[in-house]
Design a protein around this motif. Sequence first.
Motif, PDB file in Angstrom:
ATOM      1  N   VAL A   1       0.336  -1.023  -0.035  1.00  0.00           N
ATOM      2  CA  VAL A   1       0.315   0.228  -0.026  1.00  0.00           C
ATOM      3  C   VAL A   1       0.853   1.078   0.636  1.00  0.00           C
ATOM      4  CG1 VAL A   1      -1.797   0.983   1.156  1.00  0.00           C
ATOM      5  CG2 VAL A   1      -1.404  -0.937   1.073  1.00  0.00           C
ATOM      6  N   LEU A   2       2.420   1.182   0.648  1.00  0.00           N
ATOM      7  CA  LEU A   2       2.644   2.446   0.303  1.00  0.00           C
ATOM      8  C   LEU A   2       3.576   2.536  -0.251  1.00  0.00           C
ATOM      9  CD1 LEU A   2       4.243   4.439   2.226  1.00  0.00           C
ATOM     10  CD2 LEU A   2       6.302   3.093   3.243  1.00  0.00           C
ATOM     11  N   LEU A   3       3.987   1.451  -0.984  1.00  0.00           N
ATOM     12  CA  LEU A   3       4.799   1.681  -2.481  1.00  0.00           C
ATOM     13  C   LEU A   3       3.665   2.261  -3.471  1.00  0.00           C
ATOM     14  CD1 LEU A   3       7.017   0.730  -3.855  1.00  0.00           C
ATOM     15  CD2 LEU A   3       6.258  -1.696  -4.201  1.00  0.00           C
ATOM     16  N   LEU A   4       2.710   1.778  -3.626  1.00  0.00           N
ATOM     17  CA  LEU A   4       1.596   2.352  -4.518  1.00  0.00           C
ATOM     18  C   LEU A   4       0.899   3.612  -4.285  1.00  0.00           C
ATOM     19  CD1 LEU A   4      -1.400  -0.493  -3.634  1.00  0.00           C
ATOM     20  CD2 LEU A   4       0.007  -0.425  -6.372  1.00  0.00           C
ATOM     21  N   PHE A   5       1.396   4.398  -2.853  1.00  0.00           N
ATOM     22  CA  PHE A   5       1.118   5.782  -2.844  1.00  0.00           C
ATOM     23  C   PHE A   5       2.496   7.053  -3.069  1.00  0.00           C
ATOM     24  CE2 PHE A   5       2.518   9.064   0.282  1.00  0.00           C
ATOM     25  CZ  PHE A   5       1.336   9.512  -0.364  1.00  0.00           C
ATOM     26  N   LEU A   6       3.503   5.809  -3.193  1.00  0.00           N
ATOM     27  CA  LEU A   6       5.064   6.528  -3.006  1.00  0.00           C
ATOM     28  C   LEU A   6       4.719   6.821  -5.086  1.00  0.00           C
ATOM     29  CD1 LEU A   6       7.347   4.920  -0.953  1.00  0.00           C
ATOM     30  CD2 LEU A   6       5.853   7.306  -1.038  1.00  0.00           C
ATOM     31  N   VAL A   7       4.979   5.585  -5.318  1.00  0.00           N
ATOM     32  CA  VAL A   7       4.486   5.423  -6.446  1.00  0.00           C
ATOM     33  C   VAL A   7       3.708   6.308  -7.769  1.00  0.00           C
ATOM     34  CG1 VAL A   7       4.610   3.807  -9.039  1.00  0.00           C
ATOM     35  CG2 VAL A   7       5.681   3.346  -7.067  1.00  0.00           C
ATOM     36  N   ASN A   8       2.460   6.031  -7.504  1.00  0.00           N
ATOM     37  CA  ASN A   8       1.478   7.108  -7.724  1.00  0.00           C
ATOM     38  C   ASN A   8       2.172   8.587  -8.103  1.00  0.00           C
ATOM     39  OD1 ASN A   8      -0.838   8.239  -8.497  1.00  0.00           O
ATOM     40  ND2 ASN A   8      -1.227   8.342  -6.878  1.00  0.00           N
ATOM     41  N   ARG A   9       3.186   8.660  -6.300  1.00  0.00           N
ATOM     42  CA  ARG A   9       2.917  10.720  -6.339  1.00  0.00           C
ATOM     43  C   ARG A   9       4.095  10.653  -7.009  1.00  0.00           C
ATOM     44  NH1 ARG A   9       1.825  13.685  -2.003  1.00  0.00           N
ATOM     45  NH2 ARG A   9       2.551  15.173  -2.301  1.00  0.00           N
ATOM     46  N   ILE A  10       5.351   9.408  -7.694  1.00  0.00           N
ATOM     47  CA  ILE A  10       5.874  10.109  -8.381  1.00  0.00           C
ATOM     48  C   ILE A  10       5.611   9.639 -10.039  1.00  0.00           C
ATOM     49  CG2 ILE A  10       8.000   9.033  -9.431  1.00  0.00           C
ATOM     50  CD1 ILE A  10       9.247   8.233  -6.219  1.00  0.00           C
ATOM     51  N   TRP A  11       4.500   8.643  -9.789  1.00  0.00           N
ATOM     52  CA  TRP A  11       4.349   8.475 -11.466  1.00  0.00           C
ATOM     53  C   TRP A  11       3.288   9.824 -11.834  1.00  0.00           C
ATOM     54  CZ3 TRP A  11       7.507   5.191 -13.912  1.00  0.00           C
ATOM     55  CH2 TRP A  11       7.032   4.862 -14.297  1.00  0.00           C
ATOM     56  N   ARG A  12       3.022  10.758 -11.391  1.00  0.00           N
ATOM     57  CA  ARG A  12       2.295  11.997 -11.410  1.00  0.00           C
ATOM     58  C   ARG A  12       3.315  13.152 -12.066  1.00  0.00           C
ATOM     59  NH1 ARG A  12      -1.680  12.312  -6.593  1.00  0.00           N
ATOM     60  NH2 ARG A  12      -2.831  14.468  -7.400  1.00  0.00           N
ATOM     61  N   ARG A  13       4.183  13.172 -11.611  1.00  0.00           N
ATOM     62  CA  ARG A  13       5.014  14.268 -12.443  1.00  0.00           C
ATOM     63  C   ARG A  13       5.781  14.384 -13.732  1.00  0.00           C
ATOM     64  NH1 ARG A  13       8.256  15.102  -6.603  1.00  0.00           N
ATOM     65  NH2 ARG A  13       6.864  15.642  -5.609  1.00  0.00           N
ATOM     66  N   ILE A  14       5.176  12.562 -14.322  1.00  0.00           N
ATOM     67  CA  ILE A  14       5.404  12.148 -15.541  1.00  0.00           C
ATOM     68  C   ILE A  14       4.854  12.290 -16.610  1.00  0.00           C
ATOM     69  CG2 ILE A  14       6.967  11.192 -16.745  1.00  0.00           C
ATOM     70  CD1 ILE A  14       8.038   9.223 -15.085  1.00  0.00           C
ATOM     71  N   GLN A  15       4.892  13.324 -17.494  1.00  0.00           N
ATOM     72  CA  GLN A  15       3.772  13.475 -18.838  1.00  0.00           C
ATOM     73  C   GLN A  15       3.031  12.770 -19.552  1.00  0.00           C
ATOM     74  OE1 GLN A  15       5.775  16.343 -21.956  1.00  0.00           O
ATOM     75  NE2 GLN A  15       7.011  17.305 -20.069  1.00  0.00           N
ATOM     76  N   GLY A  16       1.758  12.758 -19.574  1.00  0.00           N
ATOM     77  CA  GLY A  16       1.549  11.684 -20.242  1.00  0.00           C
ATOM     78  C   GLY A  16       1.809  11.117 -21.630  1.00  0.00           C
TER      79      GLY A  16
END
Length: 401
Positions: A51-66
Amino acid sequence: FRKVCKTEHTAILILIVWMSLLHTAGIAKLFGYDFSYIPKQFYFFFYPAIVLLLFLVNRIWRRIQGKHIALTNQLANAFLIIFSFVLAINGLFFGNWRKELRNIAHQSALPIDTAKQKDIVWILMDEYASSTSLRKQFAFVNPLDSALKKKGFCILAHTRSRFTNTLYSLHAIFNLDDSARPSNFYSGVDGLNKSSLVPLLESSGYQFINLGFFDIASHPKIIEGSGYPDTYSQQLLSGTIVNLIQTRRANNDLSRADNYNSFILDRLNQTLSSHSAKPRFIWAHVGIPHAPFCRSHTGAVLKAKEFSDKDSAFITNAYLEYLAYGNTVILQLLKDHPDMSDKMVIISGDHGPRYAFLHDLTYQDWPFTAVFIPGHHDTTALGKLNYISQIPLFLVSYLTK
């Protein structure tokens, strides 16, 4: 996931979730846990960490262009489709691995000396360690050695197993020292069911009696209990969270394991007491001293206890108690059936103990092995066998001389 991120960002999150469910055993192994002994504490740590990994990856992933995410998803999907297709084809068609087997499955009937055509009784005690292993790893001197020597058994003190896995070890035995490891459990189950030793003996007048939990040479198992995948769908589930839950329940079900052993031993006693017009190859697979540890050395039934494969004090005591009970069972069996002195008898393990606290891994493939052959035979050659899977070839050589 769409509620917390854009559609194109969800693929990596879904992939993490699927990996946590489908590759649980593999991930646990990276942390040093054995497949059969993953403690519940691991799950208490593992899934909150996911769950923690999902949260961290989501925060990082959202900063990358679509547009970059979309390209990454396309490449990942292409790779997964190709990989899944290759894996499925490999599972359904085992390739040419069986061509590598060194066996004599198609040999004609053996020219057996009728004076030597006696019953063969192989009692396999699951995970029974060699006496050297017991002495050096558990500080235990095994009294079974001297007891069997007095009855004429030859103790093969240096004989190893090809593999540290029950299925693969048996696959080697019944394929006449096949040193080629099957590609997966499913192919191992299939190879054992198509093995060469039993047809060879049957063509020479022997009757095979399967008292175990694997199908062997088209002879069905006498009872369920292996835990290995018999079907392709079971192979696909192997190592997943669903499979691990089933394994965990089985490991904690002492009554189920004890009932299996009692059933096998009862049937073995009945078979040895019965008369047969044909010589028999009797195979009995007993789950002693393998966990779950069902009885004390006196035969008292124990209660289930939660443990991991690192609980050295508990496992050492429980394993040795169960092994001592197994010794009593073996000696009582020989006492109850004195005519076994006129049979070829093999008492062996399939591999040694594999617990995490046992740091010398060389002993994992060092099982107990004792062989009794009535009459004259080459004891020097017998004592030099390197692997338990070479015993069948030794017996074949003995019967045909």
